[in-house]
Scaffold this motif. Structure first.
Motif, PDB file in Angstrom:
ATOM      1  N   THR A 475      -5.994 -12.640  69.547  1.00  0.00           N
ATOM      2  CA  THR A 475      -5.675 -13.287  68.277  1.00  0.00           C
ATOM      3  C   THR A 475      -6.808 -14.176  67.800  1.00  0.00           C
ATOM      4  OG1 THR A 475      -4.123 -14.761  67.129  1.00  0.00           O
ATOM      5  CG2 THR A 475      -4.492 -15.178  69.472  1.00  0.00           C
ATOM      6  N   SER A 476      -6.890 -14.303  66.490  1.00  0.00           N
ATOM      7  CA  SER A 476      -7.850 -15.233  65.878  1.00  0.00           C
ATOM      8  C   SER A 476      -7.309 -16.654  65.869  1.00  0.00           C
ATOM      9  CB  SER A 476      -8.129 -14.791  64.435  1.00  0.00           C
ATOM     10  OG  SER A 476      -6.910 -14.779  63.690  1.00  0.00           O
ATOM     11  N   GLU A 477      -6.010 -16.813  66.119  1.00  0.00           N
ATOM     12  CA  GLU A 477      -5.353 -18.126  66.036  1.00  0.00           C
ATOM     13  C   GLU A 477      -5.499 -18.848  67.374  1.00  0.00           C
ATOM     14  OE1 GLU A 477      -4.060 -18.500  62.611  1.00  0.00           O
ATOM     15  OE2 GLU A 477      -5.476 -16.854  62.894  1.00  0.00           O
ATOM     16  N   ILE A 478      -6.713 -19.296  67.673  1.00  0.00           N
ATOM     17  CA  ILE A 478      -7.021 -19.821  69.013  1.00  0.00           C
ATOM     18  C   ILE A 478      -6.368 -21.171  69.297  1.00  0.00           C
ATOM     19  CG2 ILE A 478      -9.178 -18.515  69.163  1.00  0.00           C
ATOM     20  CD1 ILE A 478     -10.686 -21.027  68.431  1.00  0.00           C
ATOM     21  N   GLU A 479      -5.951 -21.899  68.250  1.00  0.00           N
ATOM     22  CA  GLU A 479      -5.340 -23.211  68.461  1.00  0.00           C
ATOM     23  C   GLU A 479      -3.830 -23.141  68.644  1.00  0.00           C
ATOM     24  OE1 GLU A 479      -7.097 -25.869  68.892  1.00  0.00           O
ATOM     25  OE2 GLU A 479      -9.002 -24.878  68.419  1.00  0.00           O
ATOM     26  N   ASP A 480      -3.242 -21.989  68.366  1.00  0.00           N
ATOM     27  CA  ASP A 480      -1.784 -21.879  68.420  1.00  0.00           C
ATOM     28  C   ASP A 480      -1.278 -21.723  69.850  1.00  0.00           C
ATOM     29  OD1 ASP A 480      -1.959 -22.066  65.735  1.00  0.00           O
ATOM     30  OD2 ASP A 480      -1.154 -20.087  65.275  1.00  0.00           O
ATOM     31  N   ASP A 481      -0.025 -22.111  70.052  1.00  0.00           N
ATOM     32  CA  ASP A 481       0.600 -22.050  71.379  1.00  0.00           C
ATOM     33  C   ASP A 481       0.732 -20.601  71.852  1.00  0.00           C
ATOM     34  OD1 ASP A 481       2.371 -23.359  73.541  1.00  0.00           O
ATOM     35  OD2 ASP A 481       3.685 -21.812  72.685  1.00  0.00           O
ATOM     36  N   ASN A 482       0.451 -20.382  73.139  1.00  0.00           N
ATOM     37  CA  ASN A 482       0.472 -19.024  73.695  1.00  0.00           C
ATOM     38  C   ASN A 482       1.838 -18.357  73.573  1.00  0.00           C
ATOM     39  OD1 ASN A 482      -2.200 -19.262  74.429  1.00  0.00           O
ATOM     40  ND2 ASN A 482      -1.760 -19.872  76.533  1.00  0.00           N
ATOM     41  N   LYS A 483       2.885 -19.088  73.962  1.00  0.00           N
ATOM     42  CA  LYS A 483       4.240 -18.511  73.918  1.00  0.00           C
ATOM     43  C   LYS A 483       4.649 -18.187  72.486  1.00  0.00           C
ATOM     44  CE  LYS A 483       7.927 -17.379  76.378  1.00  0.00           C
ATOM     45  NZ  LYS A 483       8.946 -17.104  75.402  1.00  0.00           N
ATOM     46  N   GLU A 484       4.248 -19.032  71.550  1.00  0.00           N
ATOM     47  CA  GLU A 484       4.569 -18.800  70.144  1.00  0.00           C
ATOM     48  C   GLU A 484       3.878 -17.529  69.648  1.00  0.00           C
ATOM     49  OE1 GLU A 484       6.234 -19.119  66.476  1.00  0.00           O
ATOM     50  OE2 GLU A 484       6.738 -20.241  68.291  1.00  0.00           O
ATOM     51  N   ILE A 485       2.641 -17.316  70.068  1.00  0.00           N
ATOM     52  CA  ILE A 485       1.914 -16.106  69.672  1.00  0.00           C
ATOM     53  C   ILE A 485       2.600 -14.865  70.241  1.00  0.00           C
ATOM     54  CG2 ILE A 485      -0.244 -14.818  70.021  1.00  0.00           C
ATOM     55  CD1 ILE A 485      -1.700 -17.532  69.790  1.00  0.00           C
ATOM     56  N   ILE A 486       3.043 -14.953  71.495  1.00  0.00           N
ATOM     57  CA  ILE A 486       3.753 -13.827  72.113  1.00  0.00           C
ATOM     58  C   ILE A 486       5.034 -13.522  71.344  1.00  0.00           C
ATOM     59  CG2 ILE A 486       4.974 -13.054  74.187  1.00  0.00           C
ATOM     60  CD1 ILE A 486       2.971 -14.758  75.813  1.00  0.00           C
ATOM     61  N   ASN A 487       5.777 -14.562  70.983  1.00  0.00           N
ATOM     62  CA  ASN A 487       7.017 -14.377  70.220  1.00  0.00           C
ATOM     63  C   ASN A 487       6.739 -13.750  68.857  1.00  0.00           C
ATOM     64  OD1 ASN A 487       8.577 -15.425  72.273  1.00  0.00           O
ATOM     65  ND2 ASN A 487       8.625 -17.488  71.422  1.00  0.00           N
ATOM     66  N   ARG A 488       5.655 -14.188  68.220  1.00  0.00           N
ATOM     67  CA  ARG A 488       5.292 -13.624  66.916  1.00  0.00           C
ATOM     68  C   ARG A 488       4.997 -12.135  67.055  1.00  0.00           C
ATOM     69  NH1 ARG A 488       0.908 -18.206  65.054  1.00  0.00           N
ATOM     70  NH2 ARG A 488       2.362 -19.947  64.800  1.00  0.00           N
ATOM     71  N   TYR A 489       4.276 -11.791  68.109  1.00  0.00           N
ATOM     72  CA  TYR A 489       3.949 -10.376  68.300  1.00  0.00           C
ATOM     73  C   TYR A 489       5.216  -9.550  68.518  1.00  0.00           C
ATOM     74  CZ  TYR A 489       2.346  -5.997  70.156  1.00  0.00           C
ATOM     75  OH  TYR A 489       2.156  -4.653  70.344  1.00  0.00           O
ATOM     76  N   HIS A 490       6.156 -10.083  69.273  1.00  0.00           N
ATOM     77  CA  HIS A 490       7.398  -9.346  69.526  1.00  0.00           C
ATOM     78  C   HIS A 490       8.185  -9.105  68.236  1.00  0.00           C
ATOM     79  CE1 HIS A 490       7.539 -10.512  74.072  1.00  0.00           C
ATOM     80  NE2 HIS A 490       6.666  -9.557  73.797  1.00  0.00           N
TER      81      HIS A 490
END
Length: 622
Positions: A475-490
């Motif tokens: 992801t390009s969103e390097i400052e965002d929370d890891n778990k939140e990014i995983i949830n977004r992908y799901h």
């Protein structure tokens, strides 16, 4: 007789009603009869407290309305009779469920746009009415264009004034020509509605749809003065126009011509735009076209595109970030395991989630990588940029156990191929990575061309088993929370559900129109129908106070199939003059009404009451 207060168009409304009791198979059924409508509660507001309580006291005292007059009106309604000899016993129900679809269709601004197009181009046929007929028919009873036209009289109030089947095909040409205008108008209306466009996350994926024919469309080539095909400097034929229906990689494994569809949806799961491509177009190349030529024109602001591994290319990521947008895309663990293995198997730095038995059920970690992105324009010129990218790897016990079960059978199959090499033809592509086939003489070991022996590459299989349960995201969103990014992908599962609705509930395929223009118009109709369904679902989720951002959220409100069933079964059948047999307002119809802050009940089952319902529904929009 009593004073009732209910919601009408979102406002408190007063009416005088009386309860009527009847025996329904041993059960007491209560129906309400409206005696007199008194208007909005606000009309009686004198600024003092307990307004409704005081009005009800005035009603009992007879100072609010004349009770004698009301009793006379009630007796008149209660004794009104229908002549038995004049009752129409022949069933001919007309649909009124479509009224909900009509309201949202109008709210999307499609009718005003098509009416303007009709006026500007001097079209004589009913462009808007026929388009509504095609959209409503696609939701309620998906059939051929011809059959949909023949069923135009199934609705209580006429949808179209057209009586010529040929007009349907003229409409398809106009819809294709104005597809981008229609999608832009829908986007503007949604963006400015109470729903709004939630585009901080925008999901993109590609699927394809097949045709019931063995023959695709040929490419059109440029010809020279001798009427021979021109060739470029590399000796390849110069293509003027690519064929549309092409043999490609079918998602349903059908050896038939297909077309590709790229679809964007927003974070509420509501479609943003779609575009069709020839069937042999690679998934990854569709994204650039849609982003540059469609989404950019919609003024969505900064978006973060969520997509699967098929969109994970340097050019796509370059294009996204160069325009100030972001991305969350999956990365193939199996293809990149050599570079990821040591880091992934190192238990340090993982955030761990356990169950009640203290077993690890989920773990994840991330790292920041410096990457170089390369982009090649249409002229073949390359540009590069250096940037940072977050890489997340996570492991799921649930997915591990599922994959272990699936691959156990596959590995057993590979082992069985030692004794029975002919089995390789069953799964040849999948097994190539793990086996090599050599020709040998079983007695001497001499390499021959008579028999086959499968030699398992044990080391590769063990490495493959190591990857089970692991997934990777960049992801390009390097400052965002890891778990939140995983949830977004799901959340990408929502777009997969949208494709399922188009293919199954809307029966978008197989496709029986064959020109490129009509194929594109067919899927624009499916796109509009999908948007209407998603808006109904969104409103129900909000009404039930359920999260529209939940991965499984859409099916928690009401399924597309339930919407289709409820609207189809909401009918009215004339029995005498103004009187109708009307379907009971089902739980799902009631849910759709309440999700729009509306309530309705039939008292006398007359055409006027149906018109009141229509008037109420027309105020819903989006």
């Amino acid at each position: 007789m009593y004073l009732d207060c209910f919601k009408n168009c979102g406002k408190d409304y007063l009416r005088v009603v009386n309860n009527k009791y009847s025996n329904n198979n041993g059960k007491v059924k209560v129906s309400r009869i409206t005696i007199k409508n008194l208007g909005y509660l606000s009309n009686y507001d004198d600024g003092k407290p307990d307004l409704l309580k005081r009005l009800r006291e005035q009603f009992k005292e007879g100072t609010l309305v004349d009770l004698n007059e009301l009793n006379a009106e009630y007796k008149k309604k209660d004794t009104e009779m229908i002549p038995v000899d004049n009752i129409n016993l022949k069933l001919n129900p007309k649909n009124i469920g479509y009224l909900f679809l009509n309201s949202i269709y109008s709210g999307l601004g499609i009718d005003t746009l098509l009416n303007r197009i009709k006026s500007d181009t001097k079209i004589e046929y009913d462009l808007n009415g026929l388009t509504k007929l095609l959209v409503f028919g696609r939701i309620l009873d998906p059939q051929s264009k011809k059959k949909t036209f023949e069923n135009k009289d199934k609705y209580l109030f006429p949808i179209t004034t057209s009586n010529d089947l040929n007009d349907i095909y003229k409409v398809l040409d106009v819809l294709d020509k104005n597809s981008k205008k229609i999608q832009n108008r829908m986007n503007t209306k949604i963006k400015n509605s109470s729903i709004g466009r939630v585009t901080n996350l925008t999901y993109y994926d590609v699927t394809n749809y097949y045709f019931e024919t063995m023959y695709g469309d040929d490419d059109t080539y440029e010809l020279d003065e001798n009427n021979e095909i021109k060739k470029d400097e590399n000796g390849k034929p110069t293509v003027l126009e690519k064929g549309f229906r092409k043999i490609g990689v079918s998602k349903e494994n059908r050896p038939l011509p297909i077309v590709q569809m790229g679809l964007f949806i927003d974070n509420n799961g509501i479609p943003v735009s779609h575009k069709l491509f020839p069937g042999n177009t690679q998934d990854k190349t569709t994204f650039k076209n849609v982003l540059e030529n469609d989404v950019d024109e919609m003024n969505l602001g900064r978006i973060v595109v969520v997509a699967d591994n098929g969109m994970n290319t340097q050019e796509n990521k370059y294009l996204i970030t160069e325009k100030g947008n972001g991305y969350i895309v999956s990365k193939s663990v199996k293809k990149s395991w050599t570079s990821q293995r040591e880091w992934a198997l190192d238990e340090n730095d993982y955030t761990i989630i356990t169950n009640n038995q203290n077993e690890i059920v989920f773990k994840y970690k991330s790292r920041i990588n410096e990457i170089t992105l390369t982009y090649k324009n249409n002229n073949g010129e390359k540009t590069t940029k250096n940037t940072k990218e977050k890489e997340i790897i996570y492991w799921s016990k649930k997915h591990y156990e599922r994959e272990l079960h699936q691959n156990k059978k596959f590995i057993e199959y590979l082992n069985s191929c030692k004794e029975h090499p002919d089995k390789l033809k069953d799964k040849q592509r999948k097994s190539q990575e793990f086996v090599k086939i050599i020709q040998v003489d079983k007695k001497t070991g001499e390499v021959l061309k008579t028999d086959q022996l499968v030699v398992l590459l044990e080391e590769k299989i063990e490495k493959y088993k190591e990857t089970l349960g692991y997934y990777s995201i960049v992801t390009s969103e390097i400052e965002d929370d890891n778990k939140e990014i995983i949830n977004r992908y799901h959340g990408l599962s929502r777009i997969e559900d949208s494709f399922r609705i188009i293919k199954s509930d809307l029966e978008g395929r197989p496709i029986y129109v064959w020109t490129e223009e009509h194929i594109k118009a067919h899927f624009l109709i499916c796109f509009i129908a999908l948007t209407i369904i998603r808006i109904i679902q969104y409103k129900i989720l909000k009404y039930e106070n359920k999260s529209t951002l939940n991965v499984d959220g859409w099916e928690q409100g009401i399924t597309a199939n339930k919407i289709k069933k409820a609207l189809n079964e909401f009918n009215a059948d004339q029995i005498y003059n103004e009187y109708y047999k009307i379907s009971e307002i089902s739980d799902d119809i009631d849910k759709i009404l309440k999700s729009n802050d509306k309530e309705f009940s039939f008292d006398k089952y007359t055409l006027n009451e149906i018109k009141e319902l229509r008037k109420m529904i027309n105020t819903i929009g989006i």
